[in-house]
Design a protein around this motif. Structure first.
Motif, PDB file in Angstrom:
ATOM      1  N   THR A 365       3.655 -10.654   8.817  1.00 13.02           N
ATOM      2  CA  THR A 365       3.879 -12.120   7.971  1.00 13.02           C
ATOM      3  C   THR A 365       2.374 -12.868   7.822  1.00 13.02           C
ATOM      4  OG1 THR A 365       5.837 -10.810   7.721  1.00 13.02           O
ATOM      5  CG2 THR A 365       4.928 -12.838   6.016  1.00 13.02           C
ATOM      6  N   SER A 369      -0.669 -13.120   6.207  1.00 14.78           N
ATOM      7  CA  SER A 369      -1.699 -13.847   4.640  1.00 14.78           C
ATOM      8  C   SER A 369      -2.538 -14.696   5.407  1.00 14.78           C
ATOM      9  CB  SER A 369      -0.472 -15.041   5.330  1.00 14.78           C
ATOM     10  OG  SER A 369       1.004 -14.431   4.356  1.00 14.78           O
ATOM     11  N   ASN A 370      -3.112 -14.711   7.009  1.00 15.21           N
ATOM     12  CA  ASN A 370      -4.358 -15.320   6.971  1.00 15.21           C
ATOM     13  C   ASN A 370      -5.209 -14.953   7.588  1.00 15.21           C
ATOM     14  OD1 ASN A 370      -3.228 -19.030   7.230  1.00 15.21           O
ATOM     15  ND2 ASN A 370      -1.544 -17.238   7.808  1.00 15.21           N
ATOM     16  N   LYS A 377      -6.605  -8.695   1.775  1.00 15.82           N
ATOM     17  CA  LYS A 377      -5.172  -7.955   2.854  1.00 15.82           C
ATOM     18  C   LYS A 377      -5.457  -7.006   3.533  1.00 15.82           C
ATOM     19  CE  LYS A 377      -2.643 -12.043   1.292  1.00 15.82           C
ATOM     20  NZ  LYS A 377      -1.508 -12.649   1.192  1.00 15.82           N
TER      21      LYS A 377
END
Length: 381
Positions: A365, A369-370, A377
């Motif tokens: 996750t 997200s990063n 994404k």
């Protein structure tokens, strides 16, 4: 499916099914340690392990290779962009791998086993050009997969500034073909230099060694390129490719079961693995079109797919080894062996669920997200 990439919100059931099938085949293969299977059942288990890993390598090669191609064709492919790809891969593979590796080292020390060259595991080179040591032996497929990606990315990065955007497709494909040929040539050299042959030796020295297995990942990347370029052709002929795959697999299994190929060195050293790779690729066009199934089947396959990496890491050297170490099954009846196997599977999937839910999933996750590709994404299996 969007060409060259898998977006987080878009999952294809056929690919999840393939990944789930892969881990089930590997589990079925390693259960042979419980039953000490021989004859037809033993051959089926050997074959299931062989095919299970090839499915894993083909699928991963297709998915990750498509992302590499997308980056190379649409970006300048600078150090920053390459570094971003590497970070995504590191966050996908290494946290779970390193945790299980440390547990394996702890278990080996606890039971008094020697662990030579343990440091190689931390660099993913435990089986780069030599057989994998006795520690964490099922990890051999991970360096094959990850080092193949790194090799492709480094070569593309080295020449990115010299290759114009309109020539990059050709250059990318040339690299893939070159690495395919390189791996096959190494197999031929090994065959010439090693006249003595056994399947056990082949498994340790060829099937499980990175430099001889780069072609397996390259076949997946190769398919990803041509599927993106000729998507309508593969979709239109998906049934034909599927039945061709069935035919090739049937021929392979027929000769494996009914002919004595155990001593045919050239077949195993040079032909077997590329033949299996090409056979597996024939199923991908149909699987890519299988985008949904019934709710119950989808839930089961998604569950197995999500747990597949965790189960792969813990099922053999941790769960099965410890059960076999503390429980002597040599005098067990067939019923007792069945109960032992059922308990083994329950423990494996229970631990896999907790490992995935409370360790692997939170890290994934964070990664999704990063770390983004072209501002979007992505979902990397």
């Amino acid at each position: 499916m969007i060409d060259y990439q898998i977006v987080a919100s878009k999952r294809i059931f056929g690919l999840d099914f393939l990944r789930s099938l892969s881990i089930l085949l590997v589990l079925f293969s390693h259960i042979s340690w419980i039953y000490q299977s021989e004859g037809l059942v033993g051959k089926m288990q050997d074959f299931s392990g062989l095919i299970g890993i090839e499915l894993f390598l083909m699928l991963s090669g297709y998915l990750v290779g498509s992302i590499i191609l997308k980056q190379f064709l649409t970006q300048q492919y600078t150090f920053k962009e390459v570094g971003n790809f590497v970070k995504r891969r590191l966050f996908r593979i290494l946290p779970s791998y390193y945790l299980i590796l440390l547990i394996n080292i702890f278990i080996a020390l606890l039971v008094g086993f020697s662990i030579p060259n343990w440091w190689k595991y931390f660099l993913f080179i435990q089986n780069f050009s030599t057989p994998i040591p006795t520690l964490f032996p099922e990890s051999w497929s991970l360096p094959i997969k990850e080092l193949s990606y790194v090799l492709v990315v480094l070569i593309l990065f080295a020449f990115a500034k010299q290759v114009t955007l309109n020539f990059r497709k050709t250059f990318f494909l040339s690299i893939v073909y070159g690495l395919l040929l390189f791996s096959v040539v190494l197999k031929i050299i090994y065959h010439i230099e090693n006249p003595n042959f056994s399947l056990q030796q082949w498994t340790a020295e060829v099937r499980s060694v990175v430099v001889y297995r780069i072609d397996s990942v390259m076949f997946g990347i190769w398919f990803g390129y041509y599927y993106a370029e000729y998507k309508s052709f593969f979709q239109h002929n998906s049934s034909l490719f599927f039945w061709l795959g069935i035919l090739l697999m049937t021929i392979f299994v027929f000769f494996l079961l009914f002919f004595n190929l155990n001593a045919v060195a050239w077949f195993w050293n040079i032909v077997a693995l590329p033949f299996i790779s090409m056979s597996v690729l024939c199923f991908l066009p149909a699987l890519l079109l299988w985008d949904k199934a019934s709710d119950k089947l989808s839930e089961l396959v998604t569950f197995l797919c999500n747990l597949s990496y965790a189960v792969y890491l813990i099922h053999y050297s941790i769960v099965l080894f410890l059960m076999k170490y503390f429980i002597d099954t040599s005098t067990f009846s067939l019923l007792q062996l069945h109960i032992f196997t059922l308990v083994y599977l329950l423990i494996t999937f229970t631990l896999g669920y907790f490992f995935y839910t409370y360790f692997e999933k939170p890290i994934n996750t964070f990664r999704v997200s990063n770390f983004k590709l072209n501002g979007k994404k992505i979902f990397q299996r």
